[in-house]
Design a protein around this motif. Structure first.
Motif, short mmCIF file in Angstrom:
data_model
loop_
_atom_site.label_atom_id
_atom_site.label_comp_id
_atom_site.label_asym_id
_atom_site.label_seq_id
_atom_site.Cartn_x
_atom_site.Cartn_y
_atom_site.Cartn_z
N CYS A 166 -70.52 -23.84 111.54
CA CYS A 166 -69.86 -24.87 110.91
C CYS A 166 -71.14 -25.83 110.46
N ILE A 187 -65.18 -28.46 104.71
CA ILE A 187 -65.50 -28.39 103.45
C ILE A 187 -65.05 -27.23 102.44
N GLY A 188 -64.39 -26.46 103.43
CA GLY A 188 -63.81 -25.07 102.88
C GLY A 188 -64.97 -23.97 102.49
N CYS A 189 -66.06 -23.98 103.16
CA CYS A 189 -67.32 -23.26 102.77
C CYS A 189 -66.81 -21.51 103.10
N GLY A 190 -66.06 -21.47 104.15
CA GLY A 190 -65.56 -20.24 104.64
C GLY A 190 -66.68 -19.26 105.66
N TYR A 191 -67.38 -20.29 105.93
CA TYR A 191 -68.53 -19.73 106.86
C TYR A 191 -68.16 -19.21 108.10
N VAL A 193 -64.92 -18.37 108.65
CA VAL A 193 -64.16 -17.38 108.31
C VAL A 193 -64.87 -16.03 108.37
N VAL A 194 -66.16 -15.95 107.85
CA VAL A 194 -67.29 -14.79 107.73
C VAL A 194 -67.51 -14.55 109.25
N ALA A 195 -67.73 -15.76 110.09
CA ALA A 195 -68.47 -15.73 111.28
C ALA A 195 -67.83 -15.03 112.19
N ARG A 201 -59.40 -16.49 111.31
CA ARG A 201 -59.28 -17.50 110.49
C ARG A 201 -59.23 -17.20 109.08
N TYR A 202 -58.55 -18.06 108.27
CA TYR A 202 -58.11 -17.99 106.90
C TYR A 202 -58.11 -19.22 106.10
N MET A 203 -58.48 -19.22 104.98
CA MET A 203 -58.28 -20.43 104.13
C MET A 203 -56.95 -20.74 103.77
N ILE A 217 -58.61 -25.67 103.16
CA ILE A 217 -59.59 -25.90 104.40
C ILE A 217 -59.18 -24.60 105.07
N GLU B 68 -64.38 -13.16 102.17
CA GLU B 68 -64.32 -14.63 101.88
C GLU B 68 -65.28 -15.04 100.74
N TRP B 69 -66.40 -14.36 100.73
CA TRP B 69 -67.56 -14.75 99.99
C TRP B 69 -67.72 -13.74 98.77
N LEU B 127 -67.02 -24.31 96.85
CA LEU B 127 -66.42 -24.96 98.00
C LEU B 127 -65.37 -25.75 97.54
N GLN B 128 -64.48 -25.81 98.48
CA GLN B 128 -63.20 -26.80 98.20
C GLN B 128 -63.28 -28.23 98.14
N PHE B 129 -64.26 -28.63 99.14
CA PHE B 129 -64.44 -30.17 99.40
C PHE B 129 -66.19 -30.35 99.18
N LEU B 201 -75.32 -13.79 111.81
CA LEU B 201 -73.81 -13.53 112.22
C LEU B 201 -73.73 -11.98 112.70
N ARG B 204 -71.38 -9.31 111.83
CA ARG B 204 -71.62 -8.57 110.45
C ARG B 204 -72.84 -7.80 110.39
#
Lengths: 289, 441
Positions: A166, A187-191, A193-195, A201-203, A217, B68-69, B127-129, B201, B204
C-alpha cells in the motif's frame, strides 16, 4: 478452476470414503433441510449460544487491550456443511455489497477426484445454497475420492503482502493481528487487491458502501473487528450451525481456537509464500490452496 | 498586459488572443487543419470517457476484483516507460556526450514531459481518489511499497523535466545541463521502480522476479526510441526546424539504437516465454499458455511478435528499407507492438489468479475486456499528446543550440550563449506547413 493434486506418493491423511458424483449431489441436497433445521435451532438458542461461544470478553470496566490478543480462526472442513449462513451473516453484518461476486467471506466446494485432480466451485460465493454438481465439470468425468466445503476469508497474515504494497499506509496490521483499511486514506489503486495471494479483497463499487459509508475503496474481512473488540464472535462464526468456524485468541491456551490447534492437525494455505496466516484449516487434502 | 515566455511577449488580453487564434487558423495549412481536427475530435471522445469515469462512475470500467488492473494501467505503464525511454535515448547525447544523439535533445524533453503528464492523467482517471494519493504519499509515506517509490521517482522526474524544458527555452544552460543529468538518472531509476511494482508480488508468478524491473527499462528504451523515430521522420518529411541534422545525424542514430533495442527485446521476449514453459509453475505456466495459445495469443503473435518485433527488425536490417520511411514504419510498428506488449504484461499477471477472488472462481483464465470508456480514454490520451506536441512543434523554437551540447558540461563545449541565439531553422522558411503565426501573440 481446477488444480492438479499430488500423485499417490503423497497420500492424503484421513479415512474419507470415496464418493461418487451422485453421492456429492445427495450430500448437497441433504444439507438443505439440515441447514434449515440448524438455522431454526440456532435462532431459538441464540442467547445461550452467545454465552457459550463468545470470544473471550474483557472483564467489565476494562478497556480493550489489543496487545493482549492474537485472534485466529480454525476452519474445520470436516464439519462444514456448506450452508452459506456465514456468507449471509457477513453480508448483513458488514454491509457487504449484494453483488454475489463481492464477498468478504465465501464457501468453496472442493472435489478431489480419483486422479487427484481438485475441482473448486463456489457459485455466488456459496451464499444461497451448497454448490451443486453442475459447477464441478472436472469432477463429473472421474470418480470422486472425497469432497468437502472450505470456508474462505482474509487470512490476517502475520506478514501481509497487502500492507507492504500500500503506497499510502492505508491498510495496516493492528497489535492484535487484524488487517484493517483506513477508509479515509485508501486511494483505490487496487494494488492490495492484486497483491493478496488469497483473493480476500475487493473494491467497493459505486452505489454500495462499507460500514462507514465509503465507496471506491478496498474492503475486506476484519474478523468483525467491531464485534471481537467487544467480546463477541465474528458474525460468520456466530451463525455457523456446526461450529466449523472456530474463533478465538491464540494468547489464551484455553480458547477454542488454541484447543483446536492443539488437538487437530491444521495447516495454513500457501505456506510457501511466508505470509503466516492466522486462519488455519483442518482436513484439507491435496494441493488445495 | 503580457507575459514573457520562450523569448516572446505573449499578450493575455482576450481580444488579442482571439484575433491571434483567428489568424493562426487562417494561416494553418489545410492538411494541418485536418490533422488538428482529427486530434481534437479524438480528444473530445477521450474527454467524454474521462468525465464518465470520474467518481462515482467506476462502473464504466471493465475491471473486476479478479482483473483489477485493466487497460488504463497498461496505458499508464506505456506512457510512463515511454517518457523514461525518451530520456534514456537522449541521455546518450546529453549525458554521455555521444555526438550523434545530440540532435534529440529539445524534442525528447518536450515529448518526455508530455508523455509523463499523459501518464499521470491516465492513472488519475483509474484511481478512485487521486488527490488522496498526492497527500497520502507525503503525509503517510510507505517506503516498503514499490508504488510509493514509483510515485517519488516519477514525481522527481517530472520536476527535473520541467526544469530541463524551461531552462532550455529560457537559455539557462548551466541549470539545463544539471537538469539533463538528473533527469537521465531518474529516467533509469523510475521504470525500475515501476517494474518493481509488479515484480515484488510473489502471488503473481508471471510478474514476480528480479527480471521484471530491468525488462521494464528495456521496454522503456524501445518505446522511447520508437517515438523518437516517428517524430524525427516527421521533422525530416515536413522539413521542420533542424531537419538537415535530423536527416544526417538523428535518423541514423535512432535507427542504430532502435535496431539494437529491438534485437535485445527479441531476446527478452524469447526468454520470458521460454521461462514460462519450464517447470509447470502454477500461475506462470497458465499465464504463458494464455499468451501463446489462450486469450492473449492474438495480441502476442500478431501485434507483439510479428508487427512489433519481426517486421521492424526486417525493416531496420534490410538495405532496401534503411531509409527514413523505413525507420518511420519500423518505429510505428514497434511503438504499437510495445503498447500491446504492456497490455499483455499487465493482463498475463492476472489472468491465472490461482485462487478465488472475493468468492469468484474464474474458469481457467480470468476474463477482462476493456470497456468503451477505457478505450476512449486511451485514445484521447494519445490524441492529446499528439495535439500538444504538434502545437509545440509549430510554435516553439526547436532548432539546435550550442547550449544543448553537453560536451560543454563535460568541458569540451562552448560557453553559455543567450537565449534566442539558436541556429536558424531552415525548415521554417522552406516549408509552409509548420510556418505558424506564433509571432502574432
Amino acid at each position: 478452476m481446477s488444480e492438479t493434486g499430488p500423485t499417490g506418493a503423497n497420500e492424503p491423511r484421513g479415512t474419507r470414503a470415496t464418493l461418487s458424483r451422485r453421492r456429492v449431489l445427495q450430500l448437497g441436497l441433504a444439507a438443505v433441510p439440515a441447514v434449515c433445521g440448524a438455522g431454526l435451532l440456532s435462532g431459538a438458542l441464540a442467547t445461550s449460544h452467545d454465552v457459550v461461544r463468545a470470544a473471550e470478553p474483557e472483564p467489565a470496566g476494562v478497556a480493550y487491550d489489543p496487545s493482549a490478543h492474537d485472534w485466529a480462526f480454525v476452519m474445520d472442513t470436516t464439519t462444514c456443511i456448506g450452508c452459506g449462513r456465514c456468507v449471509e451473516a457477513c453480508k448483513l453484518e458488514n454491509h457487504v455489497p449484494e453483488d454475489p461476486k463481492l464477498n468478504r467471506t465465501w464457501v468453496e466446494l472442493h472435489v478431489l477426484a480419483q486422479d487427484w485432480t481438485v475441482s473448486v466451485s463456489s457459485p455466488d460465493g456459496g451464499r444461497p445454497s451448497p454448490p451443486v454438481e453442475e459447477t464441478v465439470p472436472a469432477a463429473s468425468a472421474a470418480p470422486v475420492r472425497s469432497a468437502y466445503f472450505v470456508p474462505r476469508t482474509c487470512m490476517q497474515c502475520e506478514n501481509p503482502p497487502c500492507t507492504w504494497v500500500c503506497p499510502v499506509s492505508a491498510t495496516y496490521r493492528t497489535e492484535d493481528g487484524i488487517i484493517l483499511v483506513d477508509e479515509k486514506r485508501c486511494i483505490g489503486c487496487g494494488y492490495c487487491v492484486v497483491a493478496c495471494p488469497y483473493g480476500a479483497r475487493y473494491m467497493v463499487p459505486a452505489g454500495d458502501t462499507t460500514p462507514k459509508g465509503v465507496a471506491g475503496i478496498v474492503d475486506k474481512c476484519t474478523f468483525c473487528y467491531h464485534r471481537i473488540t467487544r467480546g463477541l464472535l465474528p458474525a460468520c462464526a456466530e451463525v455457523c450451525p456446526v461450529n466449523a468456524r472456530i474463533f478465538g485468541d491464540l494468547n489464551d491456551a484455553t480458547s477454542a481456537v488454541s484447543v483446536a490447534i492443539g488437538e487437530k492437525r491444521v495447516r495454513a494455505m500457501k505456506p510457501a509464500l511466508g505470509t503466516r496466516p492466522r486462519v488455519f484449516y483442518t482436513g484439507l487434502e491435496g494441493e488445495v490452496d | 498586459m503580457s507575459v514573457h515566455v520562450a523569448g516572446r511577449d505573449l499578450s493575455t488580453d482576450p481580444r488579442v488572443i482571439a484575433r491571434a487564434l483567428r489568424l493562426e487558423v487562417a494561416a494553418t495549412p489545410r492538411p494541418l487543419r485536418i490533422w488538428y481536427g482529427i486530434l481534437l475530435l479524438l480528444c473530445l471522445v477521450g474527454a467524454v470517457g474521462a468525465v464518465l469515469s470520474l467518481p462515482p462512475g467506476w462502473e464504466v470500467l471493465g475491471t473486476s476484483p479478479t482483473f483489477e488492473w485493466g487497460i488504463l494501467i497498461a496505458a499508464y505503464v506505456f506512457f510512463a516507460i515511454t517518457t523514461s525511454g525518451l530520456c534514456l535515448a537522449s541521455s546518450l547525447g546529453t549525458v554521455f556526450g555521444i555526438e550523434m544523439f545530440l540532435p534529440l535533445e529539445k524534442r525528447h524533453a518536450i515529448l518526455a514531459l508530455l508523455c509523463l503528464v499523459t501518464a499521470f492523467g491516465v492513472i488519475a482517471l483509474d484511481l478512485q481518489f487521486p488527490v488522496r494519493m498526492v497527500f497520502g504519499a507525503v503525509l503517510s509515506p510507505s517506503p516498503r511499497s514499490p508504488m510509493w517509490w514509483m510515485g517519488v521517482f516519477y514525481g522527481v522526474y517530472l520536476v527535473f523535466l520541467i526544469i530541463e524544458v524551461l531552462s532550455m527555452f529560457t537559455g539557462r544552460w548551466r541549470l539545463h545541463r544539471i537538469a539533463c543529468v538528473l533527469s537521465s538518472i531518474t529516467a533509469i531509476v523510475a521504470p525500475t521502480t515501476l517494474g518493481a511494482v509488479f515484480g515484488v508480488l510473489a502471488s503473481r508468478p508471471y510478474w514476480h522476479g528480479a527480471f521484471t524491473p530491468p525488462a521494464m527499462v528495456a521496454a522503456a528504451l524501445l518505446s522511447g526510441t520508437a517515438l523518437l523515430g516517428i517524430v524525427f521522420y516527421c521533422v525530416y518529411r515536413f522539413r521542420l526546424a533542424g531537419y538537415e541534422r535530423a536527416a544526417t545525424i538523428a535518423i541514423p542514430a535512432i535507427r542504430l539504437l532502435l535496431t539494437i533495442i529491438v534485437a535485445v527485446t527479441v531476446l527478452v521476449v524469447g526468454w520470458d516465454t521460454a521461462w514460462g514453459l519450464y517447470g509447470n509453475v502454477p500461475g506462470l505456466s497458465d499465464a504463458t499458455a494464455a499468451i501463446l495459445v489462450g486469450p492473449l495469443a492474438l495480441s502476442f503473435w500478431i501485434f507483439r511478435v510479428l508487427l512489433g518485433l519481426v517486421v521492424p527488425l526486417v525493416l531496420l536490417v534490410l538495405p532496401r528499407t534503411r531509409t527514413p520511411a523505413g525507420l518511420f514504419a519500423a518505429s510505428c510498428l514497434a511503438f504499437v507492438g510495445l503498447f500491446a506488449d504492456r497490455a499483455i504484461f499487465v493482463s498475463a499477471g492476472q489472468i491465472a489468479p490461482g485462487t478465488a477472488v472475493a468468492g469468484v472462481l474464474p474458469s481457467r483464465f480470468a476474463e477482462y475486456a476493456p470497456s468503451l470508456v477505457e478505450l476512449s480514454i486511451v485514445v484521447g490520451a494519445l490524441a492529446a499528446l499528439a495535439l500538444v506536441y504538434t502545437l509545440a512543434e509549430r510554435h516553439l523554437p526547436m532548432g539546435e543550440h550550442q547550449g544543448h551540447l553537453v560536451g560543454a558540461f563535460l568541458g569540451s563545449g562552448k560557453p553559455d550563449a543567450p537565449a534566442g541565439s539558436e541556429a536558424p531553422a531552415p525548415g521554417r522558411s522552406a516549408e509552409p506547413l509548420f510556418n505558424g503565426a506564433g509571432g502574432v501573440l
